[in-house]
Write an enzyme that holds these catalytic residues in place. Sequence first.
Site, PDB file in Angstrom:
ATOM      1  N   SER A   1     -59.249 -63.857   6.996  1.00 30.78           N
ATOM      2  CA  SER A   1     -57.922 -63.718   6.403  1.00 30.78           C
ATOM      3  C   SER A   1     -57.888 -62.433   5.593  1.00 30.78           C
ATOM      4  O   SER A   1     -58.872 -61.690   5.548  1.00 30.78           O
ATOM      5  CB  SER A   1     -57.638 -64.904   5.480  1.00 30.78           C
ATOM      6  OG  SER A   1     -58.414 -64.769   4.298  1.00 30.78           O
ATOM      7  N   LYS A   2     -56.754 -62.212   4.967  1.00 30.89           N
ATOM      8  CA  LYS A   2     -56.569 -60.981   4.188  1.00 30.89           C
ATOM      9  C   LYS A   2     -57.654 -60.796   3.123  1.00 30.89           C
ATOM     10  O   LYS A   2     -57.968 -59.675   2.755  1.00 30.89           O
ATOM     11  CB  LYS A   2     -55.207 -61.016   3.482  1.00 30.89           C
ATOM     12  CG  LYS A   2     -54.055 -60.801   4.433  1.00 30.89           C
ATOM     13  CD  LYS A   2     -52.812 -60.350   3.664  1.00 30.89           C
ATOM     14  CE  LYS A   2     -51.607 -60.251   4.577  1.00 30.89           C
ATOM     15  NZ  LYS A   2     -50.794 -61.484   4.580  1.00 30.89           N
ATOM     16  N   ARG A   3     -58.199 -61.904   2.637  1.00 32.42           N
ATOM     17  CA  ARG A   3     -59.243 -61.808   1.634  1.00 32.42           C
ATOM     18  C   ARG A   3     -60.450 -61.006   2.121  1.00 32.42           C
ATOM     19  O   ARG A   3     -61.231 -60.503   1.333  1.00 32.42           O
ATOM     20  CB  ARG A   3     -59.756 -63.204   1.237  1.00 32.42           C
ATOM     21  CG  ARG A   3     -58.807 -63.998   0.390  1.00 32.42           C
ATOM     22  CD  ARG A   3     -59.409 -65.339   0.054  1.00 32.42           C
ATOM     23  NE  ARG A   3     -59.675 -66.133   1.260  1.00 32.42           N
ATOM     24  CZ  ARG A   3     -60.877 -66.458   1.702  1.00 32.42           C
ATOM     25  NH1 ARG A   3     -61.943 -66.077   1.053  1.00 32.42           N
ATOM     26  NH2 ARG A   3     -61.012 -67.169   2.808  1.00 32.42           N
ATOM     27  N   HIS A   4     -60.601 -60.941   3.451  1.00 30.19           N
ATOM     28  CA  HIS A   4     -61.774 -60.244   3.984  1.00 30.19           C
ATOM     29  C   HIS A   4     -61.526 -58.748   4.179  1.00 30.19           C
ATOM     30  O   HIS A   4     -62.271 -58.096   4.891  1.00 30.19           O
ATOM     31  CB  HIS A   4     -62.201 -60.891   5.298  1.00 30.19           C
ATOM     32  CG  HIS A   4     -62.665 -62.303   5.125  1.00 30.19           C
ATOM     33  ND1 HIS A   4     -61.859 -63.388   5.399  1.00 30.19           N
ATOM     34  CD2 HIS A   4     -63.835 -62.812   4.675  1.00 30.19           C
ATOM     35  CE1 HIS A   4     -62.527 -64.509   5.137  1.00 30.19           C
ATOM     36  NE2 HIS A   4     -63.722 -64.187   4.697  1.00 30.19           N
ATOM     37  N   GLY A   5     -60.488 -58.225   3.553  1.00 27.19           N
ATOM     38  CA  GLY A   5     -60.244 -56.779   3.652  1.00 27.19           C
ATOM     39  C   GLY A   5     -59.321 -56.473   4.816  1.00 27.19           C
ATOM     40  O   GLY A   5     -58.419 -57.252   5.122  1.00 27.19           O
TER      41      GLY A   5
END
Length: 465
Positions: free
Chosen positions: A240-244
Amino acid sequence: MKKDEVRVRFAPSPTGFLHIGGARTALFNYLYAKRHNGVFVLRVEDTDQARSTQEAAEAILDGLSWLGLSWDEGPFFQSERYDLYKEYIDQLVKEEKAYRCYCSPETLEQMREELKAQKKKPMYDGRCFSRRHEKNDQPFVIRFRVPQGQTTVHDLVKGDVTVDHKEIEDLVIARSDGTPTYNFVVVVDDAVMKITHVIRGDDHLNNTPKQILMYQALGFDVPQFAHLPLILGQDKTRLSKRHGATSVQMYRDMGYFPHAILNFLVRLGWSHKDQEIFSMAEMIEKFDFDAVGKSPGVFNPEKLLWINQHYMKHNSLEELVSGIEQYIEIPASRKNAPEMKKVIDALRDRAKTLDELAKLSSFYIQDEVVISKEDQLKFLTSDTKEPMQTFLQKIQSLNDWQHDALEKIFQETLTDHQLKFKSLGQPLRIILTASQFSPGIYDILEILGKDRSISRIQKALQTLY
Ligand code: GLU
Ligand code: ZN
């Protein structure tokens, strides 16, 4: 349609950019189509009007085109096909394979609570089916009547997955405003578009038994299914977006080759021995579902960078020049000059991305270089001013503007002023390129040519010392 023709589709919902997961699904569809001389259909699933946007649809199409995943048919937009869906909904209602459900949200909630209290799965109990002949002018949704029995999905990746219909509720296929829902339109479209292989993320595996029941109810052939394993971040949670950076557009902006991204994507869940680098022709030739794993692929941005660097080293100079044009404007006179390729060749090993390569080669491409205050203070110190003037004088009268002659003059200057190479080499490098990292200074001088080299040194002597 030819007999036995393979037809696949990519069916994105336009709610954001083209993500890594979506791009991989598109790639696997594309490869499967190419491998079997089949047809790749693009269908935009925009029935969720609240979440779909035109910009997102454009961004997805744009991302696919940039990756080179060209489609043979479409793009079809589901929002333009409501009449078609309505026909099939009416057909199902007429045949009593679907029915109107008038239950209010409160009734549904109460039903769920009661089932939960009995430790049963909270699902719709089908009560409106028995009232289907009653007259009622309340608002309604349309539900698909799930028959009794079991359904087995013969998945090309997951194997056989069997579900008892007791687990499946009578699902809503048209909302109270008449708009059809995903599980229904996907079946109608896949059938009408004669899709033979549905290749998609395994988050849809749960939907597949429902969809198979609807194919059967509508009298359509059931396609083959291949559900691809999830992609996880390095912490093993869903990507997800949390992974960059997880959208294709971001990698484009960062200077990745489209083919490096494809090469990276193909290995997310698929393997061929321990090969890592694949040309497009090899991917097409080797790709098959036998070698798609059941377990998730892990997204590793460092590996993507490594693959990109591989192509940085091995792509042709022409490809590199046209690659950096997305990141920097190159005047035609320079683009076509032999020096352009020399610059790229000298720098390709130092750059991991096209964006970096564009920056490193900007000293040649752009008319001026902008030297940072920091470099100015650090390198253009008063003790190097005089030697720089000497060097300038010497090269002004040099006619034979090439590496060895330039080296000779530079060495003479060092001797005249009793300097080591670095004490004058680094200031000269900064003046010519505004960078501490660049090819050898004689190469730079040669590449820039006499006029441009002289004017940069003159300007620095006048304004920066
Ligand atoms: N539109 C769905 C999604 O983006 C895909 C549906 C499908 O491939 O069947 O998740
Ligand atoms: Zn009902």
